[in-house]
Scaffold this active site. Sequence first.
Site, short mmCIF file in Angstrom:
data_model
loop_
_atom_site.label_atom_id
_atom_site.label_comp_id
_atom_site.label_asym_id
_atom_site.label_seq_id
_atom_site.Cartn_x
_atom_site.Cartn_y
_atom_site.Cartn_z
N PRO A 96 56.52 -2.27 30.91
CG PRO A 96 55.94 -1.05 29.99
CD PRO A 96 56.52 -1.91 29.51
CD GLU A 97 57.50 -5.54 35.91
OE1 GLU A 97 56.91 -7.43 36.92
OE2 GLU A 97 58.76 -6.60 34.40
#
Length: 273
Positions: free
Chosen positions: A2-3
């Site tokens: 996840p960014e």
Amino acid sequence: MPELPEVENVRQTLEELVPGKTIDQVIVQVPKMIHGMEPDEFVHTLIGQTIEEVRRRGKFLLLDLTHCTLLAHLRMEGKFRLLNEQDEVSKHTHIIFHFTDHTELRFLDVRKFGTMEITHKKGEEETKSIQKLGPEPLSELFTLPPFAEKLKRTSRAVKTALLDQRLVAGIGNIYADEILFRAKVRPERAGSTLSDSEITRIYKETKNVLREAVALGGSTIRTYVNSQGKLGQFQEKLLVYGHAGEPCPICGTTIEKIKLNGRGTHFCPNCQK
Ligand code: ZN
């Protein structure tokens, strides 16, 4: 992994679900996920505290409690789930925060790379994890001059620089590729070779891409889903990431995929100079 947009989506979901809940028990199944103190101390510090707010810094989630702030990093595949205490506990549940209302916030992580640590209330900027982060790209603190100066000083590939959380916080492999495609810059270009106008485009597209991705709930790639199991929609807007071998949406040239410092990197050899 996840960014920023995916972590922001998790934050927004948790912010709807957990403020006001008081912790009355914590179970730590995987001690190595707790940083900065022994698991026993972690547990005892949290018991009796109420969650007030959920914030984000870079890819870190920050849960403000009555007397402290809990920093959580999802790393590769960490996930929070809010469930009832009687719900079955999956084998990948490693940390459980049990609340006085008989619900539980569970942290699931197949890879066990996720981390948690406690700092004093809103004291995250004093922790080593947060101290080294660059500015938040969607905040006013992210300005062009220092970004340009740091990029021009580096001989590293521009994509590698974008992934360095010290330059700007929150960008990972997917959004770095999308930003550089939209900015029409080749990922392997050394920072020092970039023109002012190229750097300005990268700066603007960093904000644009992340803002659009946040608005669409992030990208659902492989196993990422937010805390309510909802899927993000930005994966449908990705122009190069995951599109190797397909025609470029702008010019029709075949999108290439290379390895750059070990990371799969997608680009259009015609659009990106
Ligand atoms: Zn193209």
